[in-house]
Enzyme design. Structure first.
Site, PDB file in Angstrom:
ATOM      1  N   LYS A 113       0.843  -1.204   0.000  1.00  0.00           N
ATOM      2  CA  LYS A 113       0.000   0.000   0.000  1.00  0.00           C
ATOM      3  C   LYS A 113       0.876   1.251   0.000  1.00  0.00           C
ATOM      4  CE  LYS A 113      -4.029  -1.994   0.235  1.00  0.00           C
ATOM      5  NZ  LYS A 113      -5.441  -1.998   0.175  1.00  0.00           N
ATOM      6  N   LYS A 195      -3.492 -11.311  -7.369  1.00  0.00           N
ATOM      7  CA  LYS A 195      -4.869 -11.455  -6.882  1.00  0.00           C
ATOM      8  C   LYS A 195      -5.816 -10.452  -7.533  1.00  0.00           C
ATOM      9  CE  LYS A 195      -5.684  -8.478  -2.956  1.00  0.00           C
ATOM     10  NZ  LYS A 195      -6.338  -8.233  -1.717  1.00  0.00           N
ATOM     11  N   LYS A 198      -9.773  -4.947  -5.964  1.00  0.00           N
ATOM     12  CA  LYS A 198     -10.716  -3.908  -6.360  1.00  0.00           C
ATOM     13  C   LYS A 198      -9.978  -2.666  -6.829  1.00  0.00           C
ATOM     14  CE  LYS A 198     -12.733  -3.849  -1.778  1.00  0.00           C
ATOM     15  NZ  LYS A 198     -12.258  -3.329  -0.495  1.00  0.00           N
TER      16      LYS A 198
HETATM   17  P1  ATP Z   1      -7.569  -3.754  -2.249  1.00  0.00           P
HETATM   18  O1  ATP Z   1      -7.689  -4.152  -3.660  1.00  0.00           O
HETATM   19  O2  ATP Z   1      -7.839  -2.291  -2.018  1.00  0.00           O
HETATM   20  O3  ATP Z   1      -6.328  -4.259  -1.580  1.00  0.00           O
HETATM   21  P2  ATP Z   1      -9.210  -5.917  -1.397  1.00  0.00           P
HETATM   22  O4  ATP Z   1      -9.948  -6.266  -2.653  1.00  0.00           O
HETATM   23  O5  ATP Z   1      -8.102  -6.791  -0.969  1.00  0.00           O
HETATM   24  O6  ATP Z   1      -8.769  -4.409  -1.459  1.00  0.00           O
HETATM   25  P3  ATP Z   1     -10.250  -5.873   1.300  1.00  0.00           P
HETATM   26  O7  ATP Z   1     -11.289  -4.994   1.891  1.00  0.00           O
HETATM   27  O8  ATP Z   1      -8.861  -5.611   1.719  1.00  0.00           O
HETATM   28  O9  ATP Z   1     -10.311  -5.804  -0.270  1.00  0.00           O
HETATM   29  O10 ATP Z   1     -10.620  -7.383   1.564  1.00  0.00           O
HETATM   30  C1  ATP Z   1     -11.861  -7.873   1.981  1.00  0.00           C
HETATM   31  C2  ATP Z   1     -11.824  -9.368   2.112  1.00  0.00           C
HETATM   32  O11 ATP Z   1     -11.771  -9.984   0.816  1.00  0.00           O
HETATM   33  C3  ATP Z   1     -10.610  -9.924   2.853  1.00  0.00           C
HETATM   34  O12 ATP Z   1     -11.005 -11.017   3.662  1.00  0.00           O
HETATM   35  C4  ATP Z   1      -9.695 -10.385   1.766  1.00  0.00           C
HETATM   36  O13 ATP Z   1      -8.839 -11.399   2.204  1.00  0.00           O
HETATM   37  C5  ATP Z   1     -10.694 -10.892   0.737  1.00  0.00           C
HETATM   38  N1  ATP Z   1     -10.161 -10.835  -0.617  1.00  0.00           N
HETATM   39  C6  ATP Z   1      -9.795  -9.725  -1.287  1.00  0.00           C
HETATM   40  N2  ATP Z   1      -9.365 -10.035  -2.530  1.00  0.00           N
HETATM   41  C7  ATP Z   1      -9.473 -11.378  -2.640  1.00  0.00           C
HETATM   42  C8  ATP Z   1      -9.183 -12.321  -3.694  1.00  0.00           C
HETATM   43  N3  ATP Z   1      -8.723 -11.923  -4.837  1.00  0.00           N
HETATM   44  N4  ATP Z   1      -9.406 -13.629  -3.457  1.00  0.00           N
HETATM   45  C9  ATP Z   1      -9.895 -14.040  -2.276  1.00  0.00           C
HETATM   46  N5  ATP Z   1     -10.188 -13.217  -1.244  1.00  0.00           N
HETATM   47  C10 ATP Z   1      -9.981 -11.908  -1.413  1.00  0.00           C
END
Ligand code: ATP
Ligand code: LTN
Length: 330
Positions: A113, A195, A198
């Protein structure tokens, strides 16, 4: 019977992806019968990056509606907003004084980040895991269902809790991460070795939970695969196809072997449309319910107020105990 306790949360950054749904929300729904569940909107964590205030408010309310639309029953689960329970920030401060700079320096999410937001490396971003530890420890959570990317934050939570307990005696329950074997890491459709996120800039790389059926079909059609044209699970050699198989497997509740059999002798075209249809079918009712709830802001308020109250009751007890143990006059 004493049910085990679960706590988890998602930041209110908006635009949730299929990764968030399959890696987090979907598992939560499955756990609501068996456990005493606390699911929060991590709005304070969202402040670690810059947000437009109105957008953050909107995202928070939309996320509450999404929890319910995805299948979380607000009567069975405690659905609440992190910032409404002051004990989270209160405990976070105390725990900051029991967490070392060196430990926080090792956090890979902080490094990622910080690189992404080089113009705003604030101390909240650095102490993010301490607030997360407070979230978890306040409710004596046994299990924390998250995606693979949060494993390190669970480890530091355990370390902080053990350190505190060893100084002041048994105060916190030591939580375990609950990471599903499949779905813990849904990868990008264009870039299947990282991964699905978002915040990824390429819209074709991610399926948003708000995508229309046509968007979803288009994105799966363009998903990166390989030239073998054989539906076979091999994360190393065939990351694109394996990711699609993972998505299909969770939604259809099928093993990788079953999927290989189902698509034996068929090309990627057929397979990709089957995955797209499975996703469309799963998301459509969620989207409909979500839109319905968004038209009823009073209902959303009712849901989080009910959750806030239950969460506060539990959290306030623990913060008092902690204040007392460290020597504050209460
Ligand atoms: P950013 O893209 O801003 O890092 P994020 O998509 O990781 O955000 P978070 O709010 O950090 O979103 O995560 C919410 C939940 O979703 C967490 O439990 C995280 O582990 C899960 N998660 C996020 N992306 C994935 C993914 N690609 N596959 C599985 N689980 C995910
Ligand atoms: N850091 C998590 C969101 C989060 C969380 C929590 C998850 C905040 N507090 C407590 C589980 C338990 C994330 O970014 N996914």
């Amino acid at each position: 019977m004493n049910k085990k306790t679960i706590l988890s949360g998602i930041q209110a950054t908006g635009n949730l992806t299929l990764g968030n749904y399959l890696g987090a929300l979907n598992n939560w729904v499955e756990m609501q019968e068996e456990y005493d569940c606390y699911y929060m909107i991590a709005d304070l964590h969202t402040l670690t990056i810059r947000n437009d205030p109105e957008t953050l408010r909107k995202n928070t309310l939309e996320l509450i509606a999404l929890y319910v639309a995805a299948g979380l029953d607000p009567e069975k689960n405690t659905i609440f907003v992190q910032s409404h329970i002051p004990a989270h920030t209160q405990l976070s401060w105390v725990l900051n004084c029991y967490t070392y700079m060196g430990e926080l320096n090792r956090m890979t999410q902080f490094k990622d980040k910080a690189a992404k937001h080089a113009d705003n490396i604030n101390s909240g971003l650095f102490t993010y895991p301490v607030l997360m530890a407070a979230d978890i420890l306040l409710y004596n959570a046994d299990l924390v269902p998250v995606g693979e990317d949060q494993r390190q934050h669970l480890e530091i939570t355990r370390d902080i809790a053990e350190r505190f307990n060893s100084i002041y005696g048994e105060t916190f329950k030591i939580p375990d991460a609950y990471i599903a074997k499949i779905g813990a890491k849904i990868m990008g459709l264009q870039n299947p070795t990282s991964k699905m996120s978002k915040s990824a800039p390429d819209p074709m790389d991610k399926i948003l939970l708000t995508d229309t059926p046509d968007d979803i079909r288009k994105k799966f059609k363009k998903a990166v695969t390989d030239s073998e044209n054989c539906v076979r699970y091999d994360r190393e050699a065939k990351p694109g196809v394996s990711n699609l198989m993972g998505i299909y497997g969770i939604i259809k509740n099928k093993t990788m072997e079953e999927i290989e059999k189902e698509f034996e002798g068929q090309g990627y075209g057929t397979f990709k449309s089957a995955v797209a249809e499975a996703v469309v079918e799963r998301l459509e009712p969620i989207q409909n319910k979500h839109n319905e709830l968004l038209e009823n802001p009073e209902k959303i308020k009712e849901i989080y107020e009910m959750g806030d109250q239950k969460a506060a009751e539990k959290a306030n007890k623990l913060i008092k105990e902690v204040y007392k143990k460290v020597g504050l006059v209460i």
